[in-house]
Design an enzyme around this catalytic site. Structure first.
Site, PDB file in Angstrom:
ATOM      1  N   LEU A  48       0.821  -1.215   0.000  1.00  0.00           N
ATOM      2  CA  LEU A  48       0.000   0.000   0.000  1.00  0.00           C
ATOM      3  C   LEU A  48       0.851   1.259   0.000  1.00  0.00           C
ATOM      4  O   LEU A  48       0.528   2.233  -0.678  1.00  0.00           O
ATOM      5  CB  LEU A  48      -0.958   0.023   1.191  1.00  0.00           C
ATOM      6  CG  LEU A  48      -2.240  -0.772   1.039  1.00  0.00           C
ATOM      7  CD1 LEU A  48      -3.081  -0.673   2.311  1.00  0.00           C
ATOM      8  CD2 LEU A  48      -3.055  -0.312  -0.155  1.00  0.00           C
ATOM      9  N   CYS A  49       1.932   1.257   0.748  1.00  0.00           N
ATOM     10  CA  CYS A  49       2.805   2.438   0.807  1.00  0.00           C
ATOM     11  C   CYS A  49       3.477   2.683  -0.547  1.00  0.00           C
ATOM     12  O   CYS A  49       3.604   3.827  -0.978  1.00  0.00           O
ATOM     13  CB  CYS A  49       3.840   2.289   1.913  1.00  0.00           C
ATOM     14  SG  CYS A  49       3.091   2.211   3.559  1.00  0.00           S
TER      15      CYS A  49
END
Length: 157
Positions: A48-49
């Protein structure tokens, strides 16, 4: 655990003084005179990052055109941020907050639910700071897929 800080639009941006990937440091004073976008994320090179970082990379010119300096802040050590910057070809600054002090000051560190378990960690958050150091946008618990469209709408980009 202490009650986390909850900042709001119109609040002065908390001070920061953090080391940057590639060397140097960034302070709140360095950001004066132009708007800045600070985004707090849990860990470099996680799915996600990385998606969020690449979305910001792919839209970086839009932020530059509006005068924004983009700075990602995570608890990762500088060598990990150097690797993340190189691997993802990130055109903006990444800052290391290993002590979590800046994250705590912004309310971006605290208790969160992760896979049904309460843990302490980074609360994915984004702040816009105006040229005078005042918060012009505050969003806690940022949804990665809608991050760019939310910023376009709220910042008028």
């Amino acid at each position: 655990m202490p009650t986390p800080v909850k900042l709001a639009v119109g609040d002065p941006a908390p001070a920061l003084d953090l080391p940057l990937a590639g060397g140097g440091r960034v302070t709140l004073e360095d950001l004066r005179g132009a708007p800045a976008l600070l985004w707090f994320y849990p860990a470099a090179n996680t799915s996600l990052c990385t998606k969020q970082a690449c979305d910001l990379r792919d839209n970086h010119q839009m932020f530059l055109d509006a005068g924004y300096r983009v700075i990602g802040i995570s608890p990762d050590p500088v060598p990990e941020l150097d690797r993340f910057t190189a691997e993802q070809d990130l055109p903006y600054d990444l800052a290391s907050d290993e002590s979590h002090q800046v994250m705590e000051a912004y309310g971006a560190w605290g208790e969160k639910n992760m896979y049904g378990k309460l843990v302490e960690g980074v609360i994915r958050s984004t702040f816009a700071v105006d040229a005078e150091g005042v918060l012009s946008f505050v969003k806690y618990r940022v949804g990665t897929p809608k991050h760019i469209s939310l910023l376009q709408e709220k910042l008028g980009l």
